[in-house]
Write an enzyme that holds these catalytic residues in place. Structure first.
Site, PDB file in Angstrom:
ATOM      1  N   PHE A  90       0.807  -1.232   0.000  1.00  7.85           N
ATOM      2  CA  PHE A  90       0.000   0.000   0.000  1.00  7.85           C
ATOM      3  C   PHE A  90       0.841   1.284   0.000  1.00  7.85           C
ATOM      4  O   PHE A  90       2.046   1.239   0.139  1.00  7.85           O
ATOM      5  CB  PHE A  90      -1.140  -0.010   1.016  1.00  7.85           C
ATOM      6  CG  PHE A  90      -0.801  -0.108   2.487  1.00  7.85           C
ATOM      7  CD1 PHE A  90       0.467   0.075   2.965  1.00  7.85           C
ATOM      8  CD2 PHE A  90      -1.827  -0.360   3.403  1.00  7.85           C
ATOM      9  CE1 PHE A  90       0.726   0.010   4.326  1.00  7.85           C
ATOM     10  CE2 PHE A  90      -1.576  -0.431   4.759  1.00  7.85           C
ATOM     11  CZ  PHE A  90      -0.300  -0.246   5.211  1.00  7.85           C
ATOM     12  N   GLU A  91       0.158   2.382  -0.206  1.00  3.14           N
ATOM     13  CA  GLU A  91       0.804   3.691  -0.418  1.00  3.14           C
ATOM     14  C   GLU A  91       1.856   3.608  -1.523  1.00  3.14           C
ATOM     15  O   GLU A  91       2.940   4.180  -1.420  1.00  3.14           O
ATOM     16  CB  GLU A  91       1.361   4.243   0.901  1.00  3.14           C
ATOM     17  CG  GLU A  91       0.227   4.657   1.825  1.00  3.14           C
ATOM     18  CD  GLU A  91       0.664   5.391   3.074  1.00  3.14           C
ATOM     19  OE1 GLU A  91       1.754   5.990   3.069  1.00  3.14           O
ATOM     20  OE2 GLU A  91      -0.105   5.368   4.046  1.00  3.14           O
ATOM     21  N   GLY A  92       1.534   2.899  -2.577  1.00  2.00           N
ATOM     22  CA  GLY A  92       2.447   2.700  -3.706  1.00  2.00           C
ATOM     23  C   GLY A  92       3.149   1.370  -3.560  1.00  2.00           C
ATOM     24  O   GLY A  92       4.036   1.228  -2.709  1.00  2.00           O
TER      25      GLY A  92
END
Ligand code: FAD
Length: 674
Positions: free
Chosen positions: A460-462
């Site tokens: 997550f978050e990239g």
């Protein structure tokens, strides 16, 4: 195995400004954030449209110097990080008090094992954290928050995560991507005054971008915000998946697409939405491999009315806001990874010294000793990168978008390896749950839980794959700026000719700078004593990295954006070089107060250099082409026989659940913190 040998830049570098520059994404031809589907049926979104949306969302300006950007261009600007940036000498009295109270509260009132067992953070813990001010750590004091620096915020997350990773995920999602951060950067005064005091006091916020059909690719965003007929607001319809804190949040940042229309460009837009607005249903609380205490939702919006004044930053600015927010927001994930690594180091050290097998403590067997050394060196490296990014963010003189992205990528990958090694060192006990260990009368060390909890950081978050692309895009930005039009199929001859002249001038100046540098002089960086050799290595490698990138661009031109394995290695080399630079500067700065830091910096740099060298080799000696062919064949079913002999998952459900617009047909499972 068949390998592909290719002539690398060492073997045959282009001598002049030959065929030039491609990149991971071409400059956007238009703001295409209005492209894509507007209904529940996600229509086809081409790769080109997806790229254009991502491109339009990037910050294109470089107003401040960037160590990372220069590094990828072969310019080792040590002066941008040396001397080690000073920590603000006076931590506010409120911050000081907060740390003392937080520490005491976590020790006495928070039971991480219970949160894991019940898959629930108790209401009392929400209230307790709110009383301490933990929900306002990053909110300015004038709005009732603590106004902590990035460094202190990350320290707090680390501390909290060592007791319960689910709580640090809660606090991070609330403050780093939830309502406080986008409002801080893009909110109007009125929005700040209206929402920030509520959030600082303990109301929880969430960030809702992901949808069943939108993961890494926001171009497919299907949630719609249609302007109301009277022009006072918007009507939201859509379904949002996996929103951390979504089941408990009272304020949401929602990303939705405003259709273009008369006098409006529309586009993906960020809204602050009251969590209990009519028409919002929390349809599910999702459960995961780890982070069992996470309050993560599937949320439906049906004709939810949002006032016009709740738009953050303007229509069509949503993705830019999300990306800019993440420039510093991204630091919270590595903070949690560093925290987990410190915790792992502690367990590994004590266990490896105590556990005796074959006549020695296991830590004295070389196979385990090398793991311990990797854990120690890498923890020092990651902590240093994180500290440096926080300090640079706090003094606000540098652009840290590349460095913060590098530390997110690096720490999430390395922490995973560290915890994996810890499990190995703990042997069978590493695989056993803390509860089971306790029941047998052993120390309940939750190593398997940490592995499960950490895994998501690579997604997550990239995700790691997306971070590689994002950083690679920034790494080649200078080339695209001067030469992008040469390979842009939409550029006319005039633009191409102009770009040719621009590129010629740029490369005539730039290429000669890659041939020679300080790193070749045996006495360079002598003031760093035993670490000087590592800095010379970084200087030389930075130029080699730039030469490799240039060579690849010359060779592949527009196809370069598809060479993801190559680009991933370029970025990973950059991460190692950034890390080595950071540890050398920090250890040198702390040489009197913490001389053992010099040993750790040397240890880490030696390990990192070997990894970087291996990556340099793999740039040109790899199996990428055969891997690509194999993957195509695999997906076409050619190797189906390999799947014989096992019972495979039933195919009676879709991989991605569709959704129909309309009111919810299920019970609202929202949890109200009382
Ligand atoms: C526990 C948890 C919490 C979350 N919290 C939030 C939240 O608070 N808010 C929110 O909005 N979202 C949240 N998410 C969603 C999360 O951000 C996404 O899972 C993530 O963006 C990846 O999207 P995806 O899972 O759909 O994977 P996909 O996009 O389907 O990707 C699948 C795989 O393909 C790779 N891939 C995709 N595109 C490319 C490409 N162009 N090139 C190379 N590789 C590619 C990916 O890296 C991945 O390995 C959460 C998810 C989880 C599991």
């Amino acid at each position: 195995m068949t390998t592909t040998r290719d002539r690398g830049p060492e073997a045959g570098e282009p001598s002049g400004a030959g065929p030039v520059a491609a990149g991971t994404a071409r400059p956007a031809v238009a703001d295409s954030s209005t492209a894509g589907p507007l209904t529940a049926e996600a229509g086809p979104v081409t790769e080109r449209e997806a790229r254009q949306v991502a491109e339009a969302a990037r910050e294109s300006e470089w107003g401040k110097p960037s160590f990372g950007k220069e590094l990828f261009l072969g310019r080792f600007r040590l002066d941008l990080i040396d001397p080690w940036p000073a920590e603000a000498s006076t931590r506010s009295a409120a911050a000081e008090q907060f740390f003392t109270k937080l520490d005491a509260y976590l020790r006495s009132e928070v039971d991480g094992a219970q949160i894991e067992r019940d898959a629930r953070i108790p209401d009392e813990v929400f209230r307790g954290l709110a009383r301490l001010g933990a929900f306002g750590m990053k909110i300015d004091e004038r709005y009732g928050g603590l106004g902590l620096s990035n460094l202190d915020y990350c320290r707090a997350l680390m501390l909290v995560g060592s007791v319960s990773p689910a709580i640090s995920a809660l606090l991070s999602a609330h403050q780093s991507i939830g309502v406080p951060q986008p409002l801080k950067v893009f909110g109007t005064d009125e929005q700040k005054q209206r929402y920030l005091p509520r959030l600082a006091a303990g109301e929880v916020s969430a960030f809702l971008l992901t949808e069943p059909d939108v993961g890494s690719d926001p171009a497919r965003l299907a949630t719609v915000a249609e302007p109301t007929e009277d022009g006072t607001g918007y009507r939201l319809n859509g379904v949002k998946l996996w929103a951390t804190n979504g089941t408990v949040a009272t304020l949401l940042v929602v990303m939705a697409r405003v259709p273009a229309g008369e006098g409006r460009r529309g586009g993906i837009t960020a809204f602050v939405v009251e969590g209990d607005s009519p028409g919002i249903t929390v349809e599910r609380r999702n459960a995961f491999l780890g982070l069992r205490g996470l309050e993560n939702s599937l949320t439906r919006f049906h004709d939810v009315i949002v006032p016009r004044e709740n738009v953050i930053g303007g229509e069509g600015k949503g993705l830019k806001i999300a990306l800019t927010t993440l420039n510093t927001g991204r630091l919270s994930l590595p903070a949690m990874c560093v925290g987990a690594s410190k915790w792992s180091l502690n367990v590994a050290r004590e266990w490896a010294a105590e556990r005796v097998q074959w006549g020695r403590a296991v830590g004295q067997h070389e196979a385990v000793a090398t793991k311990l050394a990797f854990m120690a060196g890498t923890t020092y490296g990651m902590e240093t990168m994180l500290q440096l990014c926080c300090l640079l963010a706090d003094d606000d003189r540098n652009d840290i978008r590349i460095e913060a992205a590098l530390v997110k990528l690096y720490a999430s990958e390395m922490a995973w390896k560290i915890v994996d090694e810890l499990i190995q060192i703990r042997g069978g006990r590493g695989y056993e749950t803390a509860e089971s260990l306790a029941a047998r009368g052993e120390r309940p060390v939750e190593v398997e839980q940490i592995l499960r909890d950490l895994r998501i950081n690579r997604i997550f978050e990239g995700s790691t794959e997306i971070m590689h692309l994002l950083i690679a895009r920034e790494a080649v930005d200078a080339h695209l700026s001067v030469a992008g039009d040469i390979i842009d199929p939409e550029a006319d001859l005039r633009r191409k000719a102009k770009a040719g002249a621009r590129a010629g001038a740029f490369y005539a100046r730039w290429l000669p700078t890659l041939a020679l540098g300080r790193g070749q002089s045996p006495s360079a960086y002598a003031e760093f004593g035993p670490l000087a050799a590592h800095l010379r290595y970084v200087e030389r490698s930075s130029r080699k990295l730039a030469r490799s990138t240039f060579y690849a661009m010359s060779r592949w031109q527009g196809k370069m954006e598809r060479k993801q394995a190559f680009l991933g290695r370029i970025v990973d080399i950059g991460a190692e070089l950034f890390a080595v630079s950071a540890v050398c500067v920090r250890a040198h700065a702390e040489r009197d107060t913490r001389p053992e830091g010099l040993e750790l910096a040397d240890l880490f740099a030696r390990q990192a250099r070997l990894r970087a060298d291996a990556l340099f080799t793999a740039l040109w000696d790899n199996t990428d082409p055969v891997d690509n062919t194999a993957a195509k064949r695999l997906m076409a079913g050619r190797y189906a026989f390999l799947e014989e002999g096992v019972l495979t998952p039933a195919a009676d459900q879709p991989w991605v659940a569709g959704w129909q617009p309309g009111p919810s047909t299920v019970e609202d499972v929202r949890r109200r913190i009382t």
